[in-house]
Design an enzyme around this catalytic site. Structure first.
Site, PDB file in Angstrom:
ATOM      1  N   ARG A 105       2.818  11.086   6.175  1.00 30.69           N
ATOM      2  CA  ARG A 105       3.066   9.636   6.076  1.00 30.69           C
ATOM      3  C   ARG A 105       3.144   9.182   4.624  1.00 30.69           C
ATOM      4  O   ARG A 105       3.792   8.193   4.306  1.00 30.69           O
ATOM      5  CB  ARG A 105       1.949   8.854   6.782  1.00 30.69           C
ATOM      6  CG  ARG A 105       1.922   8.983   8.298  1.00 30.69           C
ATOM      7  CD  ARG A 105       1.041   7.876   8.886  1.00 30.69           C
ATOM      8  NE  ARG A 105       0.558   8.183  10.218  1.00 30.69           N
ATOM      9  CZ  ARG A 105       1.202   7.899  11.348  1.00 30.69           C
ATOM     10  NH1 ARG A 105       2.371   7.304  11.312  1.00 30.69           N
ATOM     11  NH2 ARG A 105       0.669   8.201  12.517  1.00 30.69           N
ATOM     12  N   ASP A 141      13.632   4.979  18.526  1.00 31.72           N
ATOM     13  CA  ASP A 141      14.052   6.274  19.048  1.00 31.72           C
ATOM     14  C   ASP A 141      14.571   6.037  20.470  1.00 31.72           C
ATOM     15  O   ASP A 141      15.716   5.611  20.652  1.00 31.72           O
ATOM     16  CB  ASP A 141      12.816   7.181  18.986  1.00 31.72           C
ATOM     17  CG  ASP A 141      13.107   8.628  19.271  1.00 31.72           C
ATOM     18  OD1 ASP A 141      14.267   8.993  19.460  1.00 31.72           O
ATOM     19  OD2 ASP A 141      12.153   9.427  19.302  1.00 31.72           O
ATOM     20  N   ASP A 166       9.211   1.464  11.814  1.00 31.36           N
ATOM     21  CA  ASP A 166       9.763   2.522  10.966  1.00 31.36           C
ATOM     22  C   ASP A 166      10.993   3.136  11.639  1.00 31.36           C
ATOM     23  O   ASP A 166      12.007   3.365  11.002  1.00 31.36           O
ATOM     24  CB  ASP A 166       8.712   3.598  10.652  1.00 31.36           C
ATOM     25  CG  ASP A 166       8.003   4.109  11.896  1.00 31.36           C
ATOM     26  OD1 ASP A 166       8.084   3.454  12.955  1.00 31.36           O
ATOM     27  OD2 ASP A 166       7.356   5.168  11.821  1.00 31.36           O
TER      28      ASP A 166
HETATM   29  C1  PRP Z   1       6.850   5.765  16.671  1.00 29.57           C
HETATM   30  C2  PRP Z   1       7.489   4.583  15.967  1.00 29.57           C
HETATM   31  C3  PRP Z   1       7.737   3.629  17.082  1.00 29.57           C
HETATM   32  C4  PRP Z   1       7.983   4.516  18.280  1.00 29.57           C
HETATM   33  C5  PRP Z   1       9.460   4.590  18.520  1.00 29.57           C
HETATM   34  O1  PRP Z   1       5.501   5.524  16.801  1.00 29.57           O
HETATM   35  O2  PRP Z   1       6.659   4.055  14.987  1.00 29.57           O
HETATM   36  O3  PRP Z   1       6.633   2.793  17.318  1.00 29.57           O
HETATM   37  O4  PRP Z   1       7.481   5.828  17.946  1.00 29.57           O
HETATM   38  O5  PRP Z   1       9.721   5.434  19.611  1.00 29.57           O
HETATM   39  P1  PRP Z   1      10.508   4.950  20.894  1.00 29.57           P
HETATM   40  O6  PRP Z   1      11.690   4.169  20.434  1.00 29.57           O
HETATM   41  O7  PRP Z   1      10.888   6.260  21.532  1.00 29.57           O
HETATM   42  O8  PRP Z   1       9.589   4.156  21.760  1.00 29.57           O
HETATM   43  P2  PRP Z   1       4.455   6.653  17.218  1.00 29.57           P
HETATM   44  O9  PRP Z   1       4.213   6.566  18.705  1.00 29.57           O
HETATM   45  O10 PRP Z   1       4.881   7.969  16.681  1.00 29.57           O
HETATM   46  O11 PRP Z   1       3.119   6.155  16.529  1.00 29.57           O
HETATM   47  P3  PRP Z   1       2.828   5.897  14.969  1.00 29.57           P
HETATM   48  O12 PRP Z   1       3.671   4.713  14.566  1.00 29.57           O
HETATM   49  O13 PRP Z   1       1.373   5.581  14.924  1.00 29.57           O
HETATM   50  O14 PRP Z   1       3.192   7.144  14.207  1.00 29.57           O
END
Ligand code: PRP
Length: 180
Positions: free
Chosen positions: A164, A102, A99
């Protein structure tokens, strides 16, 4: 959607068009090749469900679930695999669906692991990219939208487990997270 808590950034219709564009590009790029689409739970599940229906070539799908060690501000970049892929990826073209990218720490780690397992190729498709937050040199191959450093929710993305199910991608108002 509770518009006292969020501002809409991309509407459901805009996202639908964007997902179609991405699906067309991916279909053309992988024409005649094998394709394994891997969704990273949980955030990617809404985007992935829509995207795979816009990809017009044969594919397999699988999921991984990961969690980072430590808090996000002091993460080591190491990721713990909570749910691994069900099958071997040897010799396959893997397209990882996220999704949002970051810091890039999650995808940097996942890409490395997948490459070590002998797949033919690993590419990344994300709906949202926040390059200003990058700490690992991850460059997604397919990007829906490049966004500034706002807290975004909806279309699979959560804050504290909520939002979500919102059909739009929204900016969470600071009043929501400042009150927690
Ligand atoms: C979010 C997203 C990515 C990650 C990106 O997941 O879905 O997997 O963070 O962040 P980064 O580039 O800083 O590593 P999250 O840990 O929020 O879990 P989720 O998908 O279950 O909401």
């Amino acid at each position: 959607m509770n518009l006292k808590e969020v501002d809409v950034l991309f509407t459901a219709e805009e996202i639908r068009e964007k997902v179609k564009e991405l699906g067309n590009k991916i279909s053309a790029d992988y024409e005649g090749e094998s394709l394994l689409v891997v969704g990273i739970l949980k955030g990617a599940f809404v985007f992935m469900a829509d995207l795979i229906r816009e990809i017009d070539i044969p594919m397999e799908i699988d999921f991984m679930s990961v969690s980072s060690y430590g808090t996000s501000s002091e993460t080591s970049g190491e990721v713990r695999i909570m749910k691994d892929l069900d099958f071997s990826i040897e010799g396959k073209n893997v397209l990882v669906i996220e999704d949002i990218v970051d810091t890039g720490l999650t995808l940097n780690y996942i890409s490395k692991i997948l490459k070590q397992r002998g797949c033919s190729s690993v590419k990344i498709c994300c709906l949202l990219d926040k390059p200003s937050r990058r700490r690992s040199p991850v460059i997604p191959d397919y990007i829906g939208y490049t966004i500034p450093d706002n807290f975004v929710v909806g279309y699979g993305l959560d804050y504290s487990g909520r939002y979500r199910n919102y059909p739009a991608v929204c900016i969470l108002k600071p009043s929501v997270y400042n009150n927690d």
